[in-house]
Write a protein that holds these residues in place. Structure first.
Motif, PDB file in Angstrom:
ATOM      1  N   LYS A   1       0.863  -1.196   0.000  1.00 57.29           N
ATOM      2  CA  LYS A   1       0.000   0.000   0.000  1.00 57.29           C
ATOM      3  C   LYS A   1       0.888   1.232   0.000  1.00 57.29           C
ATOM      4  O   LYS A   1       1.782   1.361   0.829  1.00 57.29           O
ATOM      5  N   GLU A   2       0.609   2.111  -0.922  1.00 59.42           N
ATOM      6  CA  GLU A   2       1.461   3.284  -1.040  1.00 59.42           C
ATOM      7  C   GLU A   2       0.836   4.481  -0.336  1.00 59.42           C
ATOM      8  O   GLU A   2      -0.356   4.711  -0.440  1.00 59.42           O
ATOM      9  N   LYS A   3       1.678   5.188   0.378  1.00 64.72           N
ATOM     10  CA  LYS A   3       1.160   6.402   1.004  1.00 64.72           C
ATOM     11  C   LYS A   3       2.230   7.475   1.056  1.00 64.72           C
ATOM     12  O   LYS A   3       3.429   7.200   0.989  1.00 64.72           O
TER      13      LYS A   3
ATOM     14  N   SER B   1      -7.387  10.645   2.487  1.00 64.93           N
ATOM     15  CA  SER B   1      -6.459  11.330   3.375  1.00 64.93           C
ATOM     16  C   SER B   1      -6.980  11.344   4.802  1.00 64.93           C
ATOM     17  O   SER B   1      -8.187  11.325   5.027  1.00 64.93           O
TER      18      SER B   1
ATOM     19  N   VAL C   1      -1.709  12.049   6.073  1.00 66.45           N
ATOM     20  CA  VAL C   1      -1.356  10.839   5.341  1.00 66.45           C
ATOM     21  C   VAL C   1      -2.273  10.723   4.123  1.00 66.45           C
ATOM     22  O   VAL C   1      -3.493  10.742   4.253  1.00 66.45           O
TER      23      VAL C   1
ATOM     24  N   ARG D   1      -3.245   8.250   1.201  1.00 69.87           N
ATOM     25  CA  ARG D   1      -3.100   6.869   0.730  1.00 69.87           C
ATOM     26  C   ARG D   1      -3.585   6.780  -0.712  1.00 69.87           C
ATOM     27  O   ARG D   1      -4.612   7.362  -1.065  1.00 69.87           O
TER      28      ARG D   1
ATOM     29  N   ASP E   1      -4.710   4.203  -3.687  1.00 69.94           N
ATOM     30  CA  ASP E   1      -5.151   2.841  -3.984  1.00 69.94           C
ATOM     31  C   ASP E   1      -5.381   2.683  -5.474  1.00 69.94           C
ATOM     32  O   ASP E   1      -5.530   3.666  -6.186  1.00 69.94           O
TER      33      ASP E   1
END
Ligand SMILES: [Zn+2]
Length: 734
Positions: free
Chosen positions: A347-349, A421, A429, A431, A433
């Protein structure tokens, strides 16, 4: 229009469409209009943004600006005579006296008539910018798209800066390009990331060019250096670079040094300066000369930015559990903003650490796809910082000050990903998806905003358009729902966050009991949603339109052909490129003059003929002008204008009258052979439009003389100017 024989397309002509206009920092200021009303005009004085508690206003096509804020910065003295209600602007020997609400001004004791008088608004004196600026021998320009007014002191009277020389110096792994410019004050630099043709563009306003030599280069970063007099007063230098090249700029007296680095940090806060989608008000493409031999050492194919769908990426994330963190680049410039990228369980954040996130805002931009996070009252460097992160969805993070108060972090992403967010442990943060939808692409560049759904059929036919969907408004008309049998399109369900000037979200829902699918548009205001399926492309375009309100005048410009429809082909050139170039020039002239226009396509894209007409109808347009070039036997040449017979608006202004004004202006200005008007009862765009409409066949592509004319930039500009004049005359008769 008529097509005979086709010559092999060999691209004898180069067309470099550059998607950014030349003024400095447009995106950095104008995008703030997203949450404000339209009248958010920005002013730059000698390259510096002016802040005033009173915004400039446009009245009768003239911009009025707060006198003190603007002219004091230019060194003028402002005085106020309460008794006579007179404002005085003095600079050097020149003195201008303007009386509030009086069109008569005194310039060095002579009476001069103005279009619009000075006036008082919220206790501030507003004066007509162009009038005052020009009387004081300043350069004044207005960029309607960016709502940006620029005023500059002319150096030594009318003297322009001169680009005398360009020197290329290899420096180890990096390269240095030095532009020797006598007397310059401002520049604008930006990079165009185009997979086929990455380039760094430097525009020098108020600059003429004296160099003619070719620059020889041996460099890993730079493939070529080109230069041209881009506009009458703008010199443009283009560096064709490889995709990794970054730049850093040093401004020195009479020199602008471009350091081209293989990787690293680019210069001057250019975080997405070119992104301001505005309904009916943003020309995204600035036409570049079709033919400038000095500019292109090799023939350049026409780059195509298209509105056509790209299938969404819907792969599942792979199951890796590793976590990686990329620190931001070391830089002393970075103030209170810290940006980190992280992958956890695929998961990219992005984690943004600022002092406060009050009022932060996330916006999706398209072409290329990116997500911008704006944080008011955060501090970071003015220079853009770039972090290449190479995640699966987040490719790059860039950040810089967007304006004096707001920091912007841009995530360059792959595909139309989802974003969410939260504030966690005092940090913001974001994120990212995978995209929720398949077969859908949202586009918010330029005038044309909307969705393209591949493989969907929601309408049938053209002339008698059959709707295979039902549409309805809800919630104060800001929500619009399109519902259709699920079999008409292959879609996933979910919510796509847009948060731009038009839409908040697009939600796709399915009702399994009815076997229907609904697309729900949640918008910021009421729009018209034009749905049109193109059987040849096997897709459906849903175009979001903001119709003219009663009394508002709106001109639709229709660049003939596009995409898979090249139009006439002759001498290795296709008609659609000429049509588009002239149309973009015309669109620019209209927008600059404050006339609302809508250009059907700003890129090389296919749009159906009925679709074009229906867009104009849905926009409630005042005039519709289609721009084409002719083809027939090689001896035929000249200009003709086509119209649909017996069509007029409620004021009695006819298509024929519109066509006549166009024909007269074109022939009068271009001195082409006058072929007159042609009645065309069966041309789709003229027939299916409801307002006065005309189609200009500017010249013959198949005739050697006419073709030579079309190749010249000044001819195409003159054409646009003649069409502009016809439109202004027509509007005055309506
Ligand atoms: Zn044509």
């Amino acid at each position: 229009m008529r097509k005979i024989g086709s010559v092999l397309l060999s691209s004898a002509i180069s067309l470099a469409m550059v998607s950014t206009s030349f003024s400095a920092d447009p995106g950095l200021t104008s995008e703030k209009t997203v949450h404000n009303t339209q009248e958010n005009i920005n002013i730059k004085v000698n390259g510096v943004s002016v802040k005033s508690d009173v915004s400039p206003v446009i009245k009768d096509n003239r911009t009025l600006v707060p006198a003190r804020a603007v002219f004091e910065q230019l060194g003028a003295k402002i005085t106020w005579d309460e008794k006579n209600r007179q404002v005085g602007v003095t600079l050097g020997e020149d003195k201008i006296l303007l009386t509030i609400n009086n069109k008569k001004a005194s310039v060095n004791n002579k009476n001069v008539e103005m279009d619009v008088p000075a006036q008082i608004l919220n206790n501030r004196t507003l004066v007509p910018l162009r009038f005052v600026g020009e009387q004081l021998n300043m350069n004044v320009s207005w960029n309607a798209a960016q709502k940006l007014v620029t005023v500059d002191n002319k150096k030594n009277g009318n003297e322009m800066a001169k680009l005398d020389n360009i020197v290329y110096t290899p420096e180890g792994k990096n390269d240095k390009v030095t532009l020797h410019i006598t007397n310059y004050s401002d520049y604008n630099i930006f990079k165009i990331d185009d997979p086929n043709k990455n380039r760094i563009v430097v525009d020098l306003p108020n600059t003429s060019m004296t160099i003619k030599n070719k620059i020889n280069i041996k460099s890993a970063q730079i493939k070529a250096i080109r230069y041209s007099q881009f506009e009458e007063k703008v010199a443009r230098v283009v560096l064709d670079v490889n995709d990794k090249a970054q730049y850093k700029v040093e401004k020195l007296p009479d020199k602008l040094v471009l350091n081209i680095l293989g990787t690293g940090i680019s210069g001057r806060g250019d975080v997405d300066r070119d992104e301001t989608p505005t309904v009916g008000a943003t020309p995204k493409f600035t036409p570049t000369p079709l033919q400038t031999p000095t500019l292109t050492p090799t023939n350049t194919p026409v780059p195509t930015t298209t509105y056509t769908p790209t299938p969404s990426v819907t792969e599942k994330p792979s199951g890796s559990a590793e976590s990686t963190e990329t620190p931001p680049p070391d830089s002393e410039d970075i103030g209170g903003l810290d940006v980190k990228f992280s992958i956890e369980n695929s998961k990219e954040k992005v984690i943004i650490d600022a002092e406060s996130y009050q009022g932060y805002n996330i916006t999706r931009f398209t072409e290329p796809d990116r997500i911008a996070v704006d944080i008011p009252n955060a501090k970071t460097s003015k220079d853009q910082q770039t972090v290449n992160v190479n995640g699966k969805y987040i490719k790059k993070i860039r950040y810089a000050m967007f304006d004096d108060k707001t920091a912007r972090v841009v995530l360059d992403v792959t595909g139309q990903v989802q974003f969410k967010s939260d504030i966690e442990d005092g940090k913001l943060v974001v994120r990212v998806d995978p995209p929720v939808f398949r077969n859908i692409k949202y586009s918010n560049m330029g005038d044309r905003v909307g969705l393209t759904i591949s493989g969907a059929t929601l309408t049938e036919g053209g002339e008698n358009l059959k709707k295979l969907y039902s549409g309805s408004y809800g919630e104060n008309n800001t929500v619009y729902t399109i519902t259709f049998p699920s079999g008409q399109a292959n879609l996933d369900t979910g919510i796509m966050y847009i948060d731009d000037k038009y839409l908040k979200t697009i939600e796709i829902k399915k009702d399994s009991s009815q076997n229907t699918t609904s697309i729900v548009f949640s918008a910021n205001e009421k729009f018209v949603y034009q749905v049109f399926s193109r059987s040849n492309l096997n897709d459906t375009a849903i175009t979001i339109l903001k119709p003219a309100v009663p009394g508002e005048k709106l001109v639709v410009i229709d660049p003939g052909h596009g995409g898979s429809e090249p139009g006439a082909e002759s001498f290795g050139t296709v008609e659609k490129t000429f049509n588009l170039d002239i149309s973009i020039r015309l669109d620019k002239l209209l927008k600059q003059a404050g006339i609302r226009s809508y250009i059907i396509r700003e890129e090389d894209a296919y749009i159906g003929l009925y679709e074009r007409a229906y867009i104009a109808n849905d926009l409630n347009a005042t005039l519709f002008l289609s721009i084409h070039n002719n083809a027939f036997h090689s001896r035929e040449k000249g200009t003709e204008t086509l119209y649909y017979p017996n069509r007029s608006n409620s004021k009695g202004f006819t298509s024929k009258r519109f066509a006549q004004l166009i024909q007269d202006n074109l022939v009068g200005s271009l001195h082409t052979k006058n072929r007159g008007l042609v009645e065309r009862p069966n041309l789709v765009v003229l027939k299916a439009t409801k307002m006065p409409a005309a189609l200009a066949e500017v010249a013959f592509m198949t005739n050697k003389d006419d073709f030579a004319l079309l190749q010249s930039e000044s001819f195409r500009q003159k054409t646009a100017e003649a069409l502009y004049k016809s439109i202004v005359q027509s509007l005055s008769e309506i």
